[in-house]
Design an enzyme around this catalytic site. Structure first.
Site, PDB file in Angstrom:
ATOM      1  N   CYS A 119     -46.829  56.344  42.951  1.00 39.17           N
ATOM      2  CA  CYS A 119     -46.678  55.084  43.692  1.00 39.17           C
ATOM      3  C   CYS A 119     -45.556  55.121  44.719  1.00 39.17           C
ATOM      4  O   CYS A 119     -45.560  54.306  45.642  1.00 39.17           O
ATOM      5  CB  CYS A 119     -46.449  53.934  42.722  1.00 39.17           C
ATOM      6  SG  CYS A 119     -47.882  53.552  41.721  1.00 39.17           S
ATOM      7  N   ASN A 133     -52.438  57.403  47.519  1.00 37.24           N
ATOM      8  CA  ASN A 133     -52.334  57.512  46.062  1.00 37.24           C
ATOM      9  C   ASN A 133     -52.811  56.205  45.459  1.00 37.24           C
ATOM     10  O   ASN A 133     -52.288  55.140  45.799  1.00 37.24           O
ATOM     11  CB  ASN A 133     -50.888  57.747  45.626  1.00 37.24           C
ATOM     12  CG  ASN A 133     -50.748  57.692  44.102  1.00 37.24           C
ATOM     13  OD1 ASN A 133     -51.244  58.562  43.394  1.00 37.24           O
ATOM     14  ND2 ASN A 133     -50.103  56.646  43.594  1.00 37.24           N
ATOM     15  N   GLU A 134     -53.774  56.277  44.596  1.00 35.72           N
ATOM     16  CA  GLU A 134     -54.307  55.091  43.909  1.00 35.72           C
ATOM     17  C   GLU A 134     -54.604  53.955  44.879  1.00 35.72           C
ATOM     18  O   GLU A 134     -54.324  52.793  44.592  1.00 35.72           O
ATOM     19  CB  GLU A 134     -53.362  54.643  42.789  1.00 35.72           C
ATOM     20  CG  GLU A 134     -53.339  55.617  41.630  1.00 35.72           C
ATOM     21  CD  GLU A 134     -52.648  55.098  40.373  1.00 35.72           C
ATOM     22  OE1 GLU A 134     -51.948  54.068  40.447  1.00 35.72           O
ATOM     23  OE2 GLU A 134     -52.821  55.739  39.316  1.00 35.72           O
ATOM     24  N   GLU A 155     -42.897  62.989  40.518  1.00 33.23           N
ATOM     25  CA  GLU A 155     -42.591  61.725  41.199  1.00 33.23           C
ATOM     26  C   GLU A 155     -41.182  61.310  40.822  1.00 33.23           C
ATOM     27  O   GLU A 155     -40.737  61.543  39.688  1.00 33.23           O
ATOM     28  CB  GLU A 155     -43.577  60.633  40.760  1.00 33.23           C
ATOM     29  CG  GLU A 155     -43.222  59.280  41.368  1.00 33.23           C
ATOM     30  CD  GLU A 155     -44.284  58.209  41.155  1.00 33.23           C
ATOM     31  OE1 GLU A 155     -45.048  58.318  40.182  1.00 33.23           O
ATOM     32  OE2 GLU A 155     -44.315  57.265  41.965  1.00 33.23           O
TER      33      GLU A 155
HETATM   34  O1  AHR Z   1     -47.223  58.218  36.793  1.00 36.32           O
HETATM   35  C1  AHR Z   1     -46.740  56.924  36.956  1.00 36.32           C
HETATM   36  C2  AHR Z   1     -47.581  56.116  37.920  1.00 36.32           C
HETATM   37  O2  AHR Z   1     -48.864  55.945  37.421  1.00 36.32           O
HETATM   38  C3  AHR Z   1     -47.804  56.742  39.266  1.00 36.32           C
HETATM   39  O3  AHR Z   1     -46.771  56.475  40.139  1.00 36.32           O
HETATM   40  C4  AHR Z   1     -49.057  56.098  39.734  1.00 36.32           C
HETATM   41  O4  AHR Z   1     -49.796  56.918  40.605  1.00 36.32           O
HETATM   42  C5  AHR Z   1     -49.788  55.745  38.468  1.00 36.32           C
HETATM   43  O5  AHR Z   1     -50.171  54.436  38.457  1.00 36.32           O
END
Ligand code: AHR
Length: 701
Positions: free
Chosen positions: A286, A408-409, A56
């Site tokens: 995120c 994602n999440e 990321e």
């Molecule tokens: O790894 C950091 C963050 O942690 C990521 O962006 C998210 O998916 C999680 O909350």
């Protein structure tokens, strides 16, 4: 801070159910921990993709990290905030829905400064008139009214540019001047490009490019360094007074990972290759969601010529150029020999940054299409709309995408509704793709068809030690599990060995349950030490160096010694209390820096498996205590045992030790050999250690 061990309790430790054993104070009579492997008992397959990578753009993982671009803010867009956002008086950025985040830069041209030496005079400004193109509305206006000894602009890179003697560096830039055809130099002005140490003391390379001027044009030049410096800057100075606009000023080392243009830093990418990843997940995290929907990772803005890409101020508080874009991610996955795992936005912004934006039923279709277009770009025929763009970007053959994570999440009723629409659309067009769903809140079942669920854990060491039996009781009939993000990120400084050992215990639990847990990836992957967004990260780097923390060494060991089947392994060892453990619960309960009373661990954790290709049994054992211990290994159901075992040991006398950029080899694995006298043999497990044994063996069954 030293830790002490107290063996206090009666303990029964089971990987797969064993009888209780009484253990008293540590003394000569203390029974040895027993590790008993039964190759005849049912075995569980371990996926070749068990250990992968989560990437990321966070903590400058890409720009200023893996991505080899040396110029920071090359497109002059870094101070641009997303549509509808505001900056308040305290330099915070506010989204239209009220989420507030820190803006880290204080100038409107981060990375750039003006230089005037020996009586030089002039200025530098961010300009929006006559943009290079509508995707790059800002440019840098450099005005030199008096040249002095020299006068122009400086780019300091991502906290310095690492330049090496003998190496070539390729620059490209766009420039324009006004009043073309007038004055003493109708065809333009010479520009001097210098690579020099941070304050100009040492010159590493210099090239003059003649006749720069007129309407926007692209220029290229190459510089060969004759000196090295890890902390260089790029200085651009005209040879005479001029007003000139600059944009998309880029500088790459010619040597990138696999020599890809617009490629990755060799040293950094090699660290990923050394992990032998089963898959590469991208682009997050995120950033997939964004603070607002507009702020999501917009893959279509991240492909093609770098001057046509439209980056964004990402939700970690800095600008991403999108230079490391969708095409580069796919290429990197292939170059690493890893399956590509794409995470797509599900028509929802990040729910942790409340309130989230949710696409309505009409616009949802465009988000679904965006995901399908991404798949077509990667895998479509050259005659398809997006496949043709891939070909135009230099890649004729399709890329391979094996996994798509839907969101994602994200969670809740909106997620489940959107998930189903995405699932149906992806499966209809790409039935071979394996989809992954975000984990429903604990205890809740999703009614929708789910192949794999993504589980995340950011915890203290205590929690992972306590999760040694995680997934033992997982529903074997339900969806498979992908632990997409996990790490100890509290109470372990910037990532010490104790954190790594507890992660290793959790990894044993995942490997033991590999029939259910198909894949996992540690997160986050990188941090540039000059801008850390997340407390603990796997690999730390600066402009010229990178280091794997002990967790990295553990990831590497586990991937290198991944068995293809796990064998039933019983461990009998006492439970012990570690005292004097520093702030294990920081972040959640006890603040960082305080000392917790105790931490309960088992003296030994272990798991065995078979590497059928190499015809070897692989035993992984963890001793998280500050005292060395000798265990006894018994192998049942294995024949043709070798007489020697290869031993890989990662250990340090101090569990709070860390690898750092300045001391990268404090905790690194050591290789040795030991004699094996038969199916039962002793094994030394040093204090605070992971030990891996490999010995030739075949199963009798
Ligand atoms: O790894 C950091 C963050 O942690 C990521 O962006 C998210 O998916 C999680 O909350």
């Amino acid at each position: 801070m030293s830790m002490h061990m107290k063996i206090t309790t009666v303990a029964c430790l089971a990987s797969m159910a064993v009888a209780a054993q009484v253990v008293g104070q540590e003394n000569a009579a203390t029974p040895r921990p027993l590790i008993t492997v039964d190759a005849k008992a049912p075995q569980r397959a371990v996926s070749p993709e068990m250990y992968g990578i989560f990437f990321e753009e966070i903590s400058h993982a890409g720009d200023g990290g893996l991505y080899a671009e040396l110029v920071q803010n090359r497109d002059m867009e870094a101070s641009t905030i997303p549509q509808g956002w505001k900056v308040d008086d305290s330099n915070n950025v506010l989204t239209p829905l009220g989420w507030r985040t820190r803006r880290w830069f204080k100038t409107d041209l981060p990375g750039w400064s003006f230089l005037a030496e020996g009586g030089g005079e002039g200025s530098m400004q961010l300009d929006v008139n006559t943009p290079l193109n509508d995707r790059n509305p800002h440019s840098l206006r450099m005005t030199v009214t008096k040249r002095g000894t020299r006068c122009g602009v400086v780019n300091s890179g991502y906290w310095g540019m690492a330049i090496q003697a003998g190496e070539w560096y390729d620059a490209t830039f766009y420039a324009r001047t006004e009043g073309q055809g007038q004055g003493p130099r109708p065809r333009g002005v010479g520009l001097v490009f210098s690579l020099e140490s941070a304050h100009g003391g040492k010159l590493c390379a210099r090239v003059t490019i003649p006749e720069v001027g007129g309407p926007w044009r692209r220029y290229t030049l190459s510089l060969q360094a004759n000196a090295s410096d890890p902390n260089c800057r790029l200085v651009i100075t005209p040879i005479e007074p001029v007003t000139m606009w600059l944009d998309v000023v880029s500088l790459f080392p010619r040597k990138t990972f696999k020599d890809r243009p617009n490629g990755m830093r060799r040293d950094v990418a090699q660290m990923l290759a050394d992990l032998k990843p089963g898959f590469l997940r991208f682009p997050g995290g995120c950033v997939v969601e964004g603070c607002t929907l507009y702020n999501r990772f917009r893959w279509k803005d991240s492909i093609g010529d770098i001057s046509q890409r439209k980056g964004d101020f990402n939700l970690w508080g800095y600008y991403s150029t999108y230079g490391l874009g969708f095409h580069e991610y796919l290429q990197l996955a292939e170059d690493l020999g890893a399956e590509a795992m794409v995470v797509c936005n599900v028509g929802m912004s990040c729910q942790a940054r409340r309130p989230a934006e949710v696409a309505d039923a009409d616009t949802l279709r465009s988000y679904v299409q965006e995901a399908l277009d991404a798949l077509e770009y990667a895998m479509g025929l050259a005659t398809s709309e997006w496949g043709a763009k891939r070909v135009a970007n230099g890649r004729t053959q399709p890329f391979r995408i094996k996994y798509v994570e839907i969101g994602n999440e994200n969670w809740g009723p909106d997620y489940l509704r959107h998930y189903k629409v995405f699932y149906d659309a992806i499966k209809a067009k790409y039935p071979q793709i394996i989809t992954i769903a975000d984990a429903p809140p604990r205890g809740q079942q999703s009614p929708e068809p789910i192949e794999i669920i993504d589980d995340h854990f950011y915890v203290s060491p205590a929690r992972f030690f306590g999760m040694a039996n995680q997934y033992d009781d997982a529903d074997r009939k339900g969806p498979k599990i992908y632990v997409g993000e996990y790490a100890v990120n509290r109470g372990v400084g910037t990532g010490n060995l104790l954190g790594g050992l507890s992660e290793a215990v959790f990894m044993l639990a995942m490997e033991r349950n590999a029939d259910v847990v198909r894949m996992c990836s540690y997160a986050p992957l990188f941090e540039n030490v000059s801008q850390r967004n997340w407390p603990v990260n796997l690999i730390q780097l600066d402009s010229s160096r990178c280091v794997g923390r002990s967790s990295y060494q553990i990831q590497r060991l586990f991937a290198a010694h991944r068995p293809d089947v796990v064998l039933q392994t019983q461990v009998q060892a006492p439970q012990v209390e570690l005292t004097g453990v520093p702030a294990l619960f920081g972040g959640g309960g006890q603040p960082e820096g305080q000392t917790s009373q105790w931490l309960k661990v088992r003296q030994v954790y272990a798991l065995a498996g078979l590497d059928s290709k190499r015809g070897e049994v692989v035993i992984k054992a963890i001793n998280p205590t500050p005292s060395a211990v000798t265990g006894t290994v018994t192998l049942k159901g294995l024949t043709k045992l070798g007489t020697k075992a290869k031993v890989y040991t990662l250990a340090h006398a101090d569990a709070t030790a860390e690898n750092t950029l300045d001391a990268p080899n404090v905790i690194v694995p050591k290789e040795s050999e030991m004699a094996v006298a038969g199916v039962q043999f002793p094994v030394n497990l040093p204090a605070n250690s992971v030990t891996i044994l490999r010995l030739a063996a075949t199963t009798s069954g």
